[in-house]
Design a protein around this motif. Sequence first.
Motif, PDB file in Angstrom:
ATOM      1  N   VAL A   1       0.841  -1.279   0.267  1.00  0.00           N
ATOM      2  CA  VAL A   1       0.164   0.053  -0.046  1.00  0.00           C
ATOM      3  C   VAL A   1       1.012   1.223  -0.121  1.00  0.00           C
ATOM      4  O   VAL A   1       2.028   1.254   0.658  1.00  0.00           O
ATOM      5  CB  VAL A   1      -0.849   0.026   1.257  1.00  0.00           C
ATOM      6  N   ARG A   2       0.437   2.175  -0.844  1.00  0.00           N
ATOM      7  CA  ARG A   2       1.457   3.213  -0.983  1.00  0.00           C
ATOM      8  C   ARG A   2       0.446   4.442  -0.282  1.00  0.00           C
ATOM      9  O   ARG A   2      -0.457   4.874  -0.966  1.00  0.00           O
ATOM     10  CB  ARG A   2       1.881   3.525  -2.363  1.00  0.00           C
ATOM     11  N   ILE A   3       1.135   5.180   0.613  1.00  0.00           N
ATOM     12  CA  ILE A   3       0.288   6.289   1.297  1.00  0.00           C
ATOM     13  C   ILE A   3       1.424   7.523   1.482  1.00  0.00           C
ATOM     14  O   ILE A   3       2.552   7.056   1.709  1.00  0.00           O
ATOM     15  CB  ILE A   3      -0.082   5.837   2.532  1.00  0.00           C
ATOM     16  N   GLY A   4       0.934   8.603   1.095  1.00  0.00           N
ATOM     17  CA  GLY A   4       1.619   9.887   1.357  1.00  0.00           C
ATOM     18  C   GLY A   4       0.942  11.280   1.248  1.00  0.00           C
ATOM     19  O   GLY A   4      -0.413  10.966   0.625  1.00  0.00           O
ATOM     20  N   LEU A   5       1.283  12.144   1.765  1.00  0.00           N
ATOM     21  CA  LEU A   5       0.624  13.409   1.557  1.00  0.00           C
ATOM     22  C   LEU A   5       0.967  13.870   0.007  1.00  0.00           C
ATOM     23  O   LEU A   5       1.985  13.448  -0.558  1.00  0.00           O
ATOM     24  CB  LEU A   5       1.441  14.412   2.498  1.00  0.00           C
ATOM     25  N   ALA A   6       0.075  14.399  -0.691  1.00  0.00           N
ATOM     26  CA  ALA A   6       0.236  14.986  -2.077  1.00  0.00           C
ATOM     27  C   ALA A   6       1.419  15.810  -2.541  1.00  0.00           C
ATOM     28  O   ALA A   6       1.806  15.902  -3.433  1.00  0.00           O
ATOM     29  CB  ALA A   6      -1.126  15.485  -2.500  1.00  0.00           C
TER      30      ALA A   6
ATOM     31  N   SER B   1       7.294   2.849 -10.007  1.00  0.00           N
ATOM     32  CA  SER B   1       6.586   2.004  -8.884  1.00  0.00           C
ATOM     33  C   SER B   1       5.769   2.895  -8.047  1.00  0.00           C
ATOM     34  O   SER B   1       4.941   2.229  -7.298  1.00  0.00           O
ATOM     35  CB  SER B   1       7.788   1.771  -7.748  1.00  0.00           C
ATOM     36  N   PHE B   2       5.554   4.164  -8.203  1.00  0.00           N
ATOM     37  CA  PHE B   2       4.230   4.745  -7.717  1.00  0.00           C
ATOM     38  C   PHE B   2       3.809   5.766  -8.625  1.00  0.00           C
ATOM     39  O   PHE B   2       3.351   6.775  -8.296  1.00  0.00           O
ATOM     40  CB  PHE B   2       4.756   5.375  -6.449  1.00  0.00           C
ATOM     41  N   VAL B   3       3.762   5.532  -9.957  1.00  0.00           N
ATOM     42  CA  VAL B   3       3.325   6.402 -11.029  1.00  0.00           C
ATOM     43  C   VAL B   3       1.943   6.758 -10.756  1.00  0.00           C
ATOM     44  O   VAL B   3       1.273   7.841 -10.891  1.00  0.00           O
ATOM     45  CB  VAL B   3       3.445   6.020 -12.529  1.00  0.00           C
ATOM     46  N   ALA B   4       0.984   5.513 -10.475  1.00  0.00           N
ATOM     47  CA  ALA B   4      -0.252   5.882 -10.072  1.00  0.00           C
ATOM     48  C   ALA B   4      -0.537   6.541  -8.758  1.00  0.00           C
ATOM     49  O   ALA B   4      -1.515   7.396  -8.699  1.00  0.00           O
ATOM     50  CB  ALA B   4      -0.867   4.403 -10.117  1.00  0.00           C
ATOM     51  N   TRP B   5       0.239   6.573  -7.795  1.00  0.00           N
ATOM     52  CA  TRP B   5      -0.004   7.303  -6.718  1.00  0.00           C
ATOM     53  C   TRP B   5       0.287   8.657  -7.024  1.00  0.00           C
ATOM     54  O   TRP B   5      -0.557   9.490  -6.631  1.00  0.00           O
ATOM     55  CB  TRP B   5       1.025   6.941  -5.584  1.00  0.00           C
ATOM     56  N   ARG B   6       1.330   9.056  -7.886  1.00  0.00           N
ATOM     57  CA  ARG B   6       1.605  10.391  -8.283  1.00  0.00           C
ATOM     58  C   ARG B   6       0.607  11.008  -9.087  1.00  0.00           C
ATOM     59  O   ARG B   6       0.254  12.173  -8.706  1.00  0.00           O
ATOM     60  CB  ARG B   6       3.068  10.408  -8.847  1.00  0.00           C
ATOM     61  N   GLY B   7       0.015  10.329  -9.811  1.00  0.00           N
ATOM     62  CA  GLY B   7      -1.264  10.645 -10.786  1.00  0.00           C
ATOM     63  C   GLY B   7      -2.229  11.001  -9.969  1.00  0.00           C
ATOM     64  O   GLY B   7      -3.059  12.143 -10.151  1.00  0.00           O
ATOM     65  N   GLY B   8      -2.510  10.193  -8.698  1.00  0.00           N
ATOM     66  CA  GLY B   8      -3.560  10.590  -7.888  1.00  0.00           C
ATOM     67  C   GLY B   8      -3.233  12.163  -7.215  1.00  0.00           C
ATOM     68  O   GLY B   8      -4.362  12.822  -7.019  1.00  0.00           O
ATOM     69  N   ALA B   9      -2.128  12.386  -6.829  1.00  0.00           N
ATOM     70  CA  ALA B   9      -1.627  13.666  -6.113  1.00  0.00           C
ATOM     71  C   ALA B   9      -1.893  14.580  -7.084  1.00  0.00           C
ATOM     72  O   ALA B   9      -2.588  15.481  -6.642  1.00  0.00           O
ATOM     73  CB  ALA B   9      -0.363  13.343  -5.594  1.00  0.00           C
ATOM     74  N   ILE B  10      -1.815  14.336  -8.404  1.00  0.00           N
ATOM     75  CA  ILE B  10      -1.939  15.545  -9.376  1.00  0.00           C
ATOM     76  C   ILE B  10      -3.434  15.894  -9.524  1.00  0.00           C
ATOM     77  O   ILE B  10      -3.797  16.957  -9.573  1.00  0.00           O
ATOM     78  CB  ILE B  10      -1.446  15.257 -10.630  1.00  0.00           C
ATOM     79  N   LEU B  11      -4.175  14.880  -9.374  1.00  0.00           N
ATOM     80  CA  LEU B  11      -5.625  14.831  -9.759  1.00  0.00           C
ATOM     81  C   LEU B  11      -6.301  15.623  -8.511  1.00  0.00           C
ATOM     82  O   LEU B  11      -7.196  16.478  -8.702  1.00  0.00           O
ATOM     83  CB  LEU B  11      -6.309  13.662  -9.928  1.00  0.00           C
ATOM     84  N   GLY B  12      -5.801  15.106  -7.400  1.00  0.00           N
ATOM     85  CA  GLY B  12      -6.245  15.836  -6.052  1.00  0.00           C
ATOM     86  C   GLY B  12      -6.024  17.453  -5.955  1.00  0.00           C
ATOM     87  O   GLY B  12      -6.936  18.144  -5.501  1.00  0.00           O
TER      88      GLY B  12
END
Length: 578
Positions: free
Chosen positions: A30-35, A523-534
């Motif tokens: 699970v990848r969790i972090g502040l945007a 390894s976390f491109v989807a997480w980074r994309g979620g941060a951009i979307l938010g």
Amino acid sequence: MDFSKSVIPAHLLGDRGSNLVVINPGSANVRIGLAQQDAPFSIPHCIARHTTGANQSPKRNVQDQNLNSQVTTAQHVEREKAYDIIASLLKIPFLDEEVVNNSYPRKMGRVDVLSQQNSKKESMLAWTDVFQKSSSSSLASESPSHKHETSESPDLQEGGSTEKPQTSESKYREYICGEEAMRISPTEPYCLRRPIRRGHLNISQHYSTQQVLEDLQAIWDWILVEKLHIPHSERNMYSALIVVPETFDNREIKEILSIVLRDLRFSSAVVHQEGLAAVFGNGLSTACVVNIGAQVTSVICVEVDGVALPHTQITLRFGGEDVSRCLLWTQRHHQTWPPIRTDALAKPIDLLMLNRLKESYCQIYEGEVEAVGVVHSYEDGLPPGSHKTRLTALNVAPMGLFYPTLLVPDVYPPPPRSWFKDYEDMLEDTWHIDFPRRTDISDGLYPGISNPLQMWDNYSYPSNQQKKEDNIGLAEAITKSILSTVALTTGLISAMEERVLHAIPSNEAIDTVEVLQSRTNPSFVAWRGGAILGVIDYGRDAWIHREDWIQNGIHIAGGRKYKDSYYLQAQPMCYINS
């Protein structure tokens, strides 16, 4: 330079990303972090809970191990056939040829680990110290109902010992999360649980719905408190953006939302899908996204206006962990593996070691690929051992992504699907449809119902969004779309381009297939994309507030319902393209 920093002003990323937590759950991690962070925390998605003889008999080291199976004779035959096909392509000896030519045993020796270079990939994993002292106990909980939401897992300690400290105040830790949970000795009274398996909530007769949801909450809460330092008292100051796998069904998404809003106490939340988030994470406008996860590989196409196409979605029930287990099989077949009891299914610490070996040595090239590596043994009741050995056929296992019978993924099947039934389609606007009314439920709250989501189980509305799972290779799956992917295995990209091109029918006007290099860490491109979307979602029309979700869930009469990535339209894409 990170792509997100080139399209989002620093002040905007800092201001809007400081109170936005991005959560990307997967089967293994699970990848969790502040945007606003450069990278998320990537934590093994598991929890080990203390057990006693009274509450578990017979003892299980892994909660869902009874779902696993052994390789059958038919599967072994198919595996050997796949090996020979791959051997022909890679120009290496067939299995039978190697057996005939192998007239001498492989040389192996036990070496002192201190004499090896202190690299992370070959460093020995230490057994987790499962005891805690009352003087170093976890932080006091904020309310009796959340006494389990405390910090009971200290940071990783490579020198941890399994010997009980000589003090009467020592006691077992109630639960242990992340990599520490995977490094617990099988002799200790703990049971490892993985709440997500093969891309779905891991619910079965061995692992109840309540246990799965409680474990998800405990893992995420531990990360929020211990890693992000967000206590419960400040949780209402934060919003959550959840990047869910394409494999998740409607009810699974609802349960995740309930955990985030009701249990973890975020003020608001929204859900996006990994495919679309990966496109935004790379700054693309259209792509066929291939996500090779640890246990599942998914393929989905995204159109030019940022809309994911559900009918292009394909799920393959194999991933990186299957490659790791296949690596063990190939080494044992070639007699290069030390005479130790390595079991990736029953001993999680062995899976950690195999994953490291795969990431260090596996690559796809023609010809024989060999390397000298250090293999570690983790025997019950013994200190870890180190064995230097010659690893061979290192290009065979990753080719199993194209020939999945080599991987035999069925030894680790997905959880039973009988639990998942949900007639409300969260991917479509359906509030205009005339649903049957329930006379026992008012428009607002739902008397007598502890979970308002259960109301949907009584609606006879057939969902047309089917999660398609195919038993085919990666090239055939990608051929149903247009390829744009990233990979961590050296040589996989060129092999993918060649095999996808050959799999495309000759009557199609496609003569070139190119894999685009990631502009963000793959390894976390989807997480980074979620941060951009938010960060760039100014309107937040699709966000759900905590009170609304707890009281109403998805409320037809309110004229609004949850919308996810399929319906995220022009605003963010226009911002990136401007």
